[in-house]
Every structure is written in C-alpha cells, then in structure tokens.
Design an enzyme around this catalytic site. Structure first.
Site, PDB file in Angstrom:
ATOM      1  CD  GLN A 130      -2.278 -14.546   2.578  1.00  0.00           C
ATOM      2  OE1 GLN A 130      -2.271 -13.350   2.845  1.00  0.00           O
ATOM      3  NE2 GLN A 130      -1.180 -15.199   2.279  1.00  0.00           N
ATOM      4  CB  SER A 133      -0.958 -17.384   9.388  1.00  0.00           C
ATOM      5  OG  SER A 133      -0.082 -16.631   8.581  1.00  0.00           O
ATOM      6  CD  GLU A 249       1.930 -11.608   2.351  1.00  0.00           C
ATOM      7  OE1 GLU A 249       1.079 -11.531   3.256  1.00  0.00           O
ATOM      8  OE2 GLU A 249       2.768 -12.534   2.281  1.00  0.00           O
TER       9      GLU A 249
END
Length: 299
Positions: A130, A133, A249
C-alpha cells in the site's frame, strides 16, 4: 449480547477446523523447534501456504465467489482467523493485498484489472503493498505530494516518495495515490495507480527498526512510467478509491484481530509467567480491564 456462534456459524467453524486439522502439517513452522530461519525460505514457504489456504477457501473468504473467494461475511472471516490461531498455523502472507487492496480493485477496478491481478494476489503468487503514507502525509491522506503527470501518449509519469510501506521489499505491485490535479481542493485532485515495483525508477529502502528488522520501507519514484490502464477508479477519483482501502483496512485489522495478534489468553499467560505479577491484584485488574475493552472493541 450473545457472543456465541449461531448454529450456522458453529457448523462453519467445524468445517474450517476440520480442514486445518487435515492440512496443518503443510504449514511452515515459523517458531520453536524446526522453525525456518532463512528469510528467502520463509517467504517461499509462506507464499506456498497462502496458495494452499486459497485452494481451501480460507484466504480471501469474504471476496465474491467470481473472484476466487467464498462470498462469506466478516464474522466468518473472524472464525477463520480464530481457528487458524487455534491450530497454531500462520495466516496468509499478503494480509494487505488480500484484506485491503484486492477489495479496492474489486470495487473500483476495471474488468481487465480484476482478471489480471486478483487471482495471483489471492494465491500469494504476487504480493502487494500500500503506497499511501508520505513524510508529510500520514493521518492527512489528502496531503499527498507524490505527483503523476500524464504524457502525450496517455502514459503517466510518477515522482515522489512514500514511507512506512510494509512488504515493499518483496512486493510485485503497489497501489499508489498520487496528486494529478493541483488546481482543485486536495481531496479532489488525486488518482490511484497500480505500480509494478520492479519498474524503472522505483527504489525501495528498508527502515531498520530497533529490533534489527526492516519490515517497513521508504519507496522513491523517479520518473516512473505507468500505462493509462493502470489507473484505478478514474482520474482524479483517488480519494473515493482510497477511502475504500481505508475502510477495508479497519475491517482487516479490527474484525481480523485474531490474525493480527490479539488473543485474550496472552494476558493470562503473561501474568502466570511472572510470579510478582500473578500475586499483584492491581496488575491482574488492569490487564483484565484491558482485555475486556479489547474484546468489546472486536464486537
């Protein structure tokens, strides 16, 4: 509130327990006597075990049947996690892909994307990471600064940095959010892309933890080119697709908490293993209260 299994759930639990009893000898040993120690061997063994779980219907069980799942609900997913812990076998390798990114592709991907990526993801042949961030975009996901610019031939060029990326070091693909329009409010100018992790210009650097392990990574994108068909959910619609990922998530970490390590027995065994703690009523009370709160959160 009755937290016991319904008759249907109890039957499903017995089905999962029977499969695990039959096949647990095929699972890799990761702790204790006979445990694998070589990282490459561990990775290969966990890939193979995920494939076996997928064949048995225990990986991606909540996915629709047309994509290789069983079409069961989240409670059945919890039952699978509980029974795997009971059997003492590891869960799937690609929790992020199967639990979060696969459902995002199912919800927002094209038919071609679903046909190409979901099967290998489910069976552990291709692990995913993923790519959300960033150093300046953690809790505020809409603040991502990685840029994607479309070229004259329709391809996209990516430039930027992601951080705290789990499994990037052995992932085949990543699901990335990038800014594609700087002239609109930040929530509206993002696009989601499928990025091959071996593409030219992708650099993965491990973040060494105090334990010595490097589970997390920084990932740099320097003029990385991806085709137009790698857009997921449409150009400038990345916020909606990203929210789907974040929703799953929460489900993956919350309802699947047995697989992520929460087990009430851990508190009792910790107390029992410490003579001072076992005699301290305050410690017993505090850990009991914490266990009760965690159990309440699960339900």
């Amino acid at each position: 509130m009755d937290l016991n299994d319904t008759p249907e759930q109890a039957q499903y639990r017995q089905q999962i327990r029977a499969w695990l009893e039959e096949h647990k000898g095929e699972a890799p040993i990761l702790k204790g006597e006979g445990a694998l120690t070589d990282p490459e061997e561990i990775l290969a063994a966990r890939r193979a075990w995920q494939g076996r779980l997928a064949e048995g219907g225990l990986a991606g069980a909540t996915w629709p049947k047309e994509f290789g799942g069983q079409g069961v609900g989240p409670i059945e997913g919890v039952i699978i996690s509980q029974e795997m812990r009971r059997a003492g076998v590891p869960g799937i390798l690609d929790v992020i892909g199967v639990g979060m990114l696969g459902p995002t592709i199912i919800a927002h991907g094209t038919d071609e994307q679903k046909g190409r990526y979901l099967g290998p993801m489910l069976h552990g042949d291709e692990v995913w990471c993923q790519l959300f961030s960033e150093p300046a975009a953690g809790s505020d996901l809409a603040a991502v600064q990685t840029r994607a610019k479309q070229n004259d031939d329709g391809t996209w060029t990516l430039n930027g940095q992601k951080v705290w990326t789990t499994n990037a070091q052995f992932s085949a693909y990543g699901l990335l959010l990038a800014r594609t329009n700087v002239d609109v409010p930040k929530h509206k100018g993002m696009t989601m892309f499928i990025v091959p992790m071996d593409a030219e210009g992708v650099t993965v650097r491990g973040l060494r933890q105090i334990s010595g392990e490097a589970e997390f990574n920084e990932v740099f994108f320097d003029d990385v080119t991806v085709p137009a068909e790698n857009v997921v959910g449409g150009v400038d619609n990345g916020w909606g697709a990203g929210l789907t990922t974040l929703m799953f998530e929460r489900l993956t970490i919350g309802l699947g908490s047995e697989g992520f390590g929460y087990n009430g027995a851990r508190f009792s065994s910790a107390i029992a293993g410490d003579a001072a703690a076992s005699k301290d009523s305050g410690v017993r009370h505090d850990l009991g209260e914490l266990a009760a709160e965690l159990e309440a959160i699960r339900w």
